[in-house]
Design a protein around this motif. Structure first.
Motif: not given
Length: 197
Positions: A122-123, A125-126, A132, A135
Motif C-alpha cells: 500500500r501507499t 496516500t491510499e 483505504g 479495504k
C-alpha cells in the motif's frame, strides 16, 4: 342581631374555601407522590424481571461475548516512491470465542507475515483515506481467516457472484459451490494504532 349573621357568613365561606383548597392541594401532592413512587417501582421491577408483558420482547443477549486478541505493533515500509515512508500499525482481532483465539495463535507467525506483505503493498496516500483503511481491514480479515479454513470474498468476488446469480435461472446444480463465509469466527479487524510517517 340581623347584622351579625351576614358578616359571619362571608367569614365562614372564606374559611371553608381555604380548607377546600388546602385539601385539594394535599390530595394532589399525595396522589402525585404515590403515582411517582408506583411508576418508579414498576420500572425497576421490569428491569429486574427482564420486561413486562406490555413491553415489546427484547432481543436475546449474545450467548458468548466476543474475544479480542491484540497483536504486536508492526512497523512496515510502504510502497511510496523512494521508499522513505512507513506505517506503524496496531491490530486487534475481534473473534467469536476463546477457542478461535487459540487457533489464531497457532498460525500467528504466518498471519503476521501475510499482514506485513499486505501493508507493504500500500501507499501512504491510499492508507490515509478511510476507504483505504477499510479495504486493508477486509484484506487482513481474509489473511487471518485463511489458515482457519474460511474465506472472505473480495469485492470482485461479490460482483461476480451477483452477476452469476442474476444470469442463472434458479437451477441449483449450475450454481458454483459457495465458500465458507457464513460463520467465519473472525468477526472484525480493529486498528488500535495507525501512524504513517
Amino acid at each position: 342581631m340581623s347584622a351579625n349573621p351576614p358578616a359571619a357568613a362571608p367569614a365562614k365561606s372564606k374559611k371553608m374555601l381555604i380548607i377546600i383548597i388546602g385539601v385539594v392541594v394535599a390530595v394532589l401532592v399525595i396522589g402525585g407522590g404515590a403515582a411517582a413512587w408506583f411508576l418508579s417501582n414498576r420500572s425497576h421491577g421490569d428491569e429486574e424481571e427482564g420486561g413486562g408483558a406490555a413491553h415489546a420482547p427484547r432481543k436475546e443477549a449474545p450467548k458468548v461475548a466476543p474475544t479480542f486478541l491484540a497483536m504486536e505493533n508492526m512497523v512496515v515500509n510502504l510502497a511510496d516512491p523512494g521508499g522513505d515512508r512507513f506505517a506503524q500499525i496496531g491490530i486487534t482481532l475481534e473473534l467469536e470465542d476463546a477457542k478461535t483465539a487459540e487457533q489464531v495463535k497457532l498460525y500467528l507467525p504466518t498471519i503476521r507475515s501475510g499482514i506485513l506483505m499486505l501493508v507493504s503493498q500500500r501507499t501512504s496516500t491510499e492508507l490515509l483515506l478511510r476507504e483505504g483503511k477499510e479495504k486493508l481491514a477486509t484484506d487482513i480479515r481474509r489473511e487471518v481467516s485463511r489458515p482457519l479454513g474460511y474465506s472472505v470474498p473480495t469485492e470482485r468476488d461479490r460482483e461476480r457472484a451477483r452477476a452469476a446469480d442474476a444470469e442463472q435461472d434458479g437451477d441449483a446444480e449450475d450454481r458454483p459451490a459457495r465458500k465458507r463465509t457464513e460463520r467465519n469466527p473472525v468477526l472484525r479487524v480493529l486498528f488500535s494504532n495507525f501512524i504513517i510517517q
